[in-house]
Write a protein that holds these residues in place. Structure first.
Motif, PDB file in Angstrom:
ATOM      1  N   THR A  73     -46.028-100.214  -1.943  1.00  0.00           N
ATOM      2  CA  THR A  73     -44.598-100.281  -2.236  1.00  0.00           C
ATOM      3  C   THR A  73     -43.909-100.902  -1.023  1.00  0.00           C
ATOM      4  OG1 THR A  73     -44.361 -97.992  -1.482  1.00  0.00           O
ATOM      5  CG2 THR A  73     -44.523 -98.334  -3.840  1.00  0.00           C
ATOM      6  N   THR A  74     -42.869-101.676  -1.279  1.00  0.00           N
ATOM      7  CA  THR A  74     -42.211-102.444  -0.219  1.00  0.00           C
ATOM      8  C   THR A  74     -41.299-101.542   0.611  1.00  0.00           C
ATOM      9  OG1 THR A  74     -42.196-104.289  -1.754  1.00  0.00           O
ATOM     10  CG2 THR A  74     -40.829-104.508   0.223  1.00  0.00           C
ATOM     11  N   ILE A  75     -41.515-101.559   1.909  1.00  0.00           N
ATOM     12  CA  ILE A  75     -40.631-100.831   2.814  1.00  0.00           C
ATOM     13  C   ILE A  75     -39.763-101.829   3.580  1.00  0.00           C
ATOM     14  CG2 ILE A  75     -40.524 -99.183   4.745  1.00  0.00           C
ATOM     15  CD1 ILE A  75     -41.733 -97.953   2.215  1.00  0.00           C
ATOM     16  N   ASN A  76     -40.335-103.019   3.894  1.00  0.00           N
ATOM     17  CA  ASN A  76     -39.596-104.036   4.642  1.00  0.00           C
ATOM     18  C   ASN A  76     -39.913-105.413   4.050  1.00  0.00           C
ATOM     19  OD1 ASN A  76     -38.477-105.776   6.457  1.00  0.00           O
ATOM     20  ND2 ASN A  76     -39.785-105.190   8.196  1.00  0.00           N
ATOM     21  N   GLU A  77     -38.953-105.967   3.307  1.00  0.00           N
ATOM     22  CA  GLU A  77     -39.114-107.268   2.620  1.00  0.00           C
ATOM     23  C   GLU A  77     -39.593-108.374   3.565  1.00  0.00           C
ATOM     24  OE1 GLU A  77     -38.800-108.749  -0.236  1.00  0.00           O
ATOM     25  OE2 GLU A  77     -37.382-107.741  -1.543  1.00  0.00           O
ATOM     26  N   ASP A  78     -39.219-108.286   4.840  1.00  0.00           N
ATOM     27  CA  ASP A  78     -39.546-109.347   5.801  1.00  0.00           C
ATOM     28  C   ASP A  78     -40.686-108.942   6.725  1.00  0.00           C
ATOM     29  OD1 ASP A  78     -37.328-110.851   4.823  1.00  0.00           O
ATOM     30  OD2 ASP A  78     -36.006-109.549   5.987  1.00  0.00           O
ATOM     31  N   GLY A  79     -41.405-107.896   6.345  1.00  0.00           N
ATOM     32  CA  GLY A  79     -42.438-107.356   7.234  1.00  0.00           C
ATOM     33  C   GLY A  79     -43.725-108.166   7.222  1.00  0.00           C
ATOM     34  N   LEU A  80     -44.768-107.584   7.833  1.00  0.00           N
ATOM     35  CA  LEU A  80     -46.079-108.233   7.908  1.00  0.00           C
ATOM     36  C   LEU A  80     -46.645-108.457   6.507  1.00  0.00           C
ATOM     37  CD1 LEU A  80     -47.808-106.150  10.739  1.00  0.00           C
ATOM     38  CD2 LEU A  80     -47.003-108.521  10.903  1.00  0.00           C
ATOM     39  N   VAL A  81     -47.479-109.492   6.373  1.00  0.00           N
ATOM     40  CA  VAL A  81     -48.133-109.745   5.092  1.00  0.00           C
ATOM     41  C   VAL A  81     -49.258-108.723   4.917  1.00  0.00           C
ATOM     42  CG1 VAL A  81     -49.515-111.391   3.772  1.00  0.00           C
ATOM     43  CG2 VAL A  81     -47.512-112.183   5.059  1.00  0.00           C
ATOM     44  N   CYS A  82     -49.308-108.127   3.746  1.00  0.00           N
ATOM     45  CA  CYS A  82     -50.301-107.096   3.421  1.00  0.00           C
ATOM     46  C   CYS A  82     -51.518-107.758   2.769  1.00  0.00           C
ATOM     47  CB  CYS A  82     -49.643-106.106   2.465  1.00  0.00           C
ATOM     48  SG  CYS A  82     -50.728-104.840   1.822  1.00  0.00           S
ATOM     49  N   GLU A  83     -52.652-107.040   2.732  1.00  0.00           N
ATOM     50  CA  GLU A  83     -53.858-107.592   2.099  1.00  0.00           C
ATOM     51  C   GLU A  83     -53.642-107.866   0.602  1.00  0.00           C
ATOM     52  OE1 GLU A  83     -56.607-104.531   2.932  1.00  0.00           O
ATOM     53  OE2 GLU A  83     -55.636-103.141   1.546  1.00  0.00           O
ATOM     54  N   CYS A  84     -52.618-107.237  -0.007  1.00  0.00           N
ATOM     55  CA  CYS A  84     -52.332-107.480  -1.430  1.00  0.00           C
ATOM     56  C   CYS A  84     -51.558-108.775  -1.632  1.00  0.00           C
ATOM     57  CB  CYS A  84     -51.548-106.312  -2.027  1.00  0.00           C
ATOM     58  SG  CYS A  84     -49.825-106.258  -1.508  1.00  0.00           S
ATOM     59  N   GLY A  85     -51.082-109.375  -0.538  1.00  0.00           N
ATOM     60  CA  GLY A  85     -50.296-110.598  -0.647  1.00  0.00           C
ATOM     61  C   GLY A  85     -48.801-110.349  -0.545  1.00  0.00           C
ATOM     62  N   GLY A  86     -48.404-109.078  -0.631  1.00  0.00           N
ATOM     63  CA  GLY A  86     -46.985-108.744  -0.486  1.00  0.00           C
ATOM     64  C   GLY A  86     -46.592-108.682   0.988  1.00  0.00           C
ATOM     65  N   ARG A  87     -45.317-108.417   1.230  1.00  0.00           N
ATOM     66  CA  ARG A  87     -44.858-108.299   2.621  1.00  0.00           C
ATOM     67  C   ARG A  87     -44.239-106.925   2.845  1.00  0.00           C
ATOM     68  NH1 ARG A  87     -42.131-113.549   5.317  1.00  0.00           N
ATOM     69  NH2 ARG A  87     -42.342-112.124   7.063  1.00  0.00           N
ATOM     70  N   GLY A  88     -44.524-106.378   4.015  1.00  0.00           N
ATOM     71  CA  GLY A  88     -43.887-105.124   4.418  1.00  0.00           C
ATOM     72  C   GLY A  88     -44.246-103.931   3.569  1.00  0.00           C
ATOM     73  N   CYS A  89     -45.449-103.952   2.968  1.00  0.00           N
ATOM     74  CA  CYS A  89     -45.905-102.784   2.198  1.00  0.00           C
ATOM     75  C   CYS A  89     -46.047-101.571   3.137  1.00  0.00           C
ATOM     76  CB  CYS A  89     -47.278-103.045   1.586  1.00  0.00           C
ATOM     77  SG  CYS A  89     -47.295-104.338   0.350  1.00  0.00           S
ATOM     78  N   LEU A  90     -45.971-100.374   2.562  1.00  0.00           N
ATOM     79  CA  LEU A  90     -46.141 -99.151   3.358  1.00  0.00           C
ATOM     80  C   LEU A  90     -47.423 -99.203   4.204  1.00  0.00           C
ATOM     81  CD1 LEU A  90     -45.221 -96.257   4.087  1.00  0.00           C
ATOM     82  CD2 LEU A  90     -46.536 -95.450   2.111  1.00  0.00           C
ATOM     83  N   ASN A  91     -48.503 -99.745   3.620  1.00  0.00           N
ATOM     84  CA  ASN A  91     -49.769 -99.822   4.368  1.00  0.00           C
ATOM     85  C   ASN A  91     -49.630-100.605   5.677  1.00  0.00           C
ATOM     86  OD1 ASN A  91     -51.293 -98.318   2.619  1.00  0.00           O
ATOM     87  ND2 ASN A  91     -52.311-100.055   1.630  1.00  0.00           N
ATOM     88  N   THR A  92     -48.763-101.625   5.698  1.00  0.00           N
ATOM     89  CA  THR A  92     -48.627-102.436   6.921  1.00  0.00           C
ATOM     90  C   THR A  92     -47.861-101.676   8.002  1.00  0.00           C
ATOM     91  OG1 THR A  92     -46.526-103.488   6.294  1.00  0.00           O
ATOM     92  CG2 THR A  92     -48.553-104.561   5.536  1.00  0.00           C
ATOM     93  N   LEU A  93     -47.249-100.564   7.642  1.00  0.00           N
ATOM     94  CA  LEU A  93     -46.433 -99.806   8.596  1.00  0.00           C
ATOM     95  C   LEU A  93     -47.012 -98.437   8.936  1.00  0.00           C
ATOM     96  CD1 LEU A  93     -43.067-100.703   6.915  1.00  0.00           C
ATOM     97  CD2 LEU A  93     -43.586-101.145   9.314  1.00  0.00           C
ATOM     98  N   ALA A  94     -47.804 -97.869   8.028  1.00  0.00           N
ATOM     99  CA  ALA A  94     -48.156 -96.457   8.230  1.00  0.00           C
ATOM    100  C   ALA A  94     -49.619 -96.120   7.981  1.00  0.00           C
ATOM    101  CB  ALA A  94     -47.268 -95.580   7.344  1.00  0.00           C
ATOM    102  N   ASN A  95     -50.488 -97.109   7.743  1.00  0.00           N
ATOM    103  CA  ASN A  95     -51.900 -96.701   7.643  1.00  0.00           C
ATOM    104  C   ASN A  95     -52.480 -96.580   9.056  1.00  0.00           C
ATOM    105  OD1 ASN A  95     -52.616 -99.269   8.469  1.00  0.00           O
ATOM    106  ND2 ASN A  95     -53.670 -99.834   6.584  1.00  0.00           N
ATOM    107  N   ALA A  96     -53.723 -96.139   9.156  1.00  0.00           N
ATOM    108  CA  ALA A  96     -54.294 -95.835  10.467  1.00  0.00           C
ATOM    109  C   ALA A  96     -54.252 -97.053  11.393  1.00  0.00           C
ATOM    110  CB  ALA A  96     -55.731 -95.351  10.286  1.00  0.00           C
ATOM    111  N   ASP A  97     -54.595 -98.248  10.875  1.00  0.00           N
ATOM    112  CA  ASP A  97     -54.587 -99.451  11.721  1.00  0.00           C
ATOM    113  C   ASP A  97     -53.181 -99.755  12.224  1.00  0.00           C
ATOM    114  OD1 ASP A  97     -57.238 -99.937  11.632  1.00  0.00           O
ATOM    115  OD2 ASP A  97     -57.152-101.439  10.028  1.00  0.00           O
TER     116      ASP A  97
END
Ligand SMILES: [Zn+2]
Length: 395
Positions: free
Chosen positions: A245-269
């Motif tokens: 789910t999108t937390i930051n529209e302008d955030g990092l690109v996620c492995e799903c191809g989206g940007r600023g997904c929760l995973n890019t902000l809060a997973n272990a990496d």
């Protein structure tokens, strides 16, 4: 078979099915499945005589206060068969053998190189299962089924792994077909967060609830929904992908191809990479949590920030689904209040209040190491039609 004995068989099957779904139950709870109290009493007596069920002490239920003497419960006899739960994750495969009384007998994990591919991973999984069975009194023929948990969605129509999985060699593989062939046992495949949700529903803090959400934190963050007492996976099998789910529209690109997904902000990496300047040597998430509990300000800060981001996604989820309880499990759960307090605060700012408090967010009761494999084994037990008990054990 006359009509009377056909009816008795049907009643026995209903009781056994309920015990497979919900674990040990009191006789009065069994009456709620639609049988009269006297029918429940006589069916339970027959099943006790046959050794199919045993009487067990009451289990704690979701922190509810029990007044008076707790009822004696009836549960399946553990010797009737075994279920196996497997979690295939990045770099490891974990397996557990449980009995049909939902007791975890043994579990262990092996390290696997992600590059070896699905077939070789499953071959090593089969060896692990055989080693674990060797430490129990069960033989392979007594395994009623193997539940396999994987990260990312399993496409409901095709059974293929979707592309939004962290296990890249498995994309577009049909894990059910491959595992059935290589393991030579009846197999069920599900998403790790969904199966962890079943574990807490059957044995943990969500026992007895009809509507609850489980958020599982691993390499990615996923959610499992129990709605009206059943696991909800969605039309395509992608329900609960809260990590995308999108937390930051302008955030990092996620492995799903989206940007600023929760995973890019809060997973272990995402959490550990914020520490590369202040904490040389790239501590693991478990080390970050340990340092945070010891008072390390930087580690406390990154976990609190992750909690706030998860709180945003949880508020959105809560506003859509209105669960009774939200359970947090997986590798971030041991952070406890360091992560959960800011999470609750962030969630409370965004969640709709229907005149009552938003639902509690609590850490799961089951050990994060085994919650998924226990849930995978529970999923096999819940599926009476797909995984019958051995001939002669029910009648
Ligand atoms: Zn994503």
């Amino acid at each position: 078979m006359d009509a009377g004995s056909a009816q008795r068989n049907a009643n026995r099957s209903r009781v056994v099915h309920a015990l497979r779904q919900r674990g040990a139950m009191s006789r009065s709870d069994l009456a709620e499945i639609g049988l009269s109290r006297s029918t429940v009493a006589s069916v339970v007596a027959e099943l006790l005589d046959a050794g199919t069920v045993v009487e067990v002490a009451d289990a704690p239920r979701n922190g509810r206060v029990v007044t008076g003497r707790p009822p004696t419960l009836v549960g399946l006899h553990g010797g009737l068969g075994a279920t196996v739960g497997v979690e295939i994750a990045n770099g490891t495969v974990r397996a557990a053998v449980c009995n049909v009384a939902q007791e975890l007998l043994v579990h262990d994990a092996v390290t696997v190189d992600d590059r070896i591919g699905p077939a070789e991973t499953l071959r090593l999984t089969g060896e692990l299962i055989d080693r674990l069975l060797g430490r129990t009194s069960f033989r392979r023929e007594q395994v009623i089924g193997v539940g396999i948990a994987m990260p990312g969605p399993i496409q409901r129509r095709t059974g293929l792994n979707g592309r939004a999985t962290t296990l890249k060699p498995w994309v577009s593989v049909n894990p059910h077909a491959l595992a059935t062939e290589i393991l030579g046992l009846p197999v069920l495949v599900g998403n790790d967060a969904n199966l962890a949700a079943l574990a807490e529903l059957t044995l943990g803090v969500a026992r007895g609830l009809r509507d609850y959400a489980y958020v599982y934190t691993a390499n990615g963050i996923g959610a499992g929904f129990v709605l009206d007492g059943a696991l909800y996976v969605g039309a395509n099998g992608t329900a609960g992908e809260i990590g995308h789910t999108t937390i930051n529209e302008d955030g990092l690109v996620c492995e799903c191809g989206g940007r600023g997904c929760l995973n890019t902000l809060a997973n272990a990496d995402a959490i550990t990479q914020h520490l590369w300047q202040s904490h040389p040597g790239k501590p693991s998430i478990a080390e970050v949590i340990r340092l945070a509990h010891d008072g390390d300000a930087g580690c406390r800060r990154v976990l609190a920030d992750a909690g706030r981001h998860i709180g945003v996604a949880m508020a959105n989820m809560y506003n859509l689904l209105d669960p009774e309880l939200i359970v947090l499990g997986g590798n971030l759960a041991p952070a406890g209040s360091i992560l959960i307090d800011p999470l609750r605060e962030s969630m409370a700012r965004r969640a709709i209040h229907a005149g009552e408090a938003i639902p509690p967010v609590v850490a799961g009761a089951l050990d994060g190491e085994v919650v998924v494999v226990v849930g995978a084994a529970a999923a096999v037990l819940r599926d009476s039609a797909g995984f019958p008990l051995g001939a002669g054990t029910v009648a």
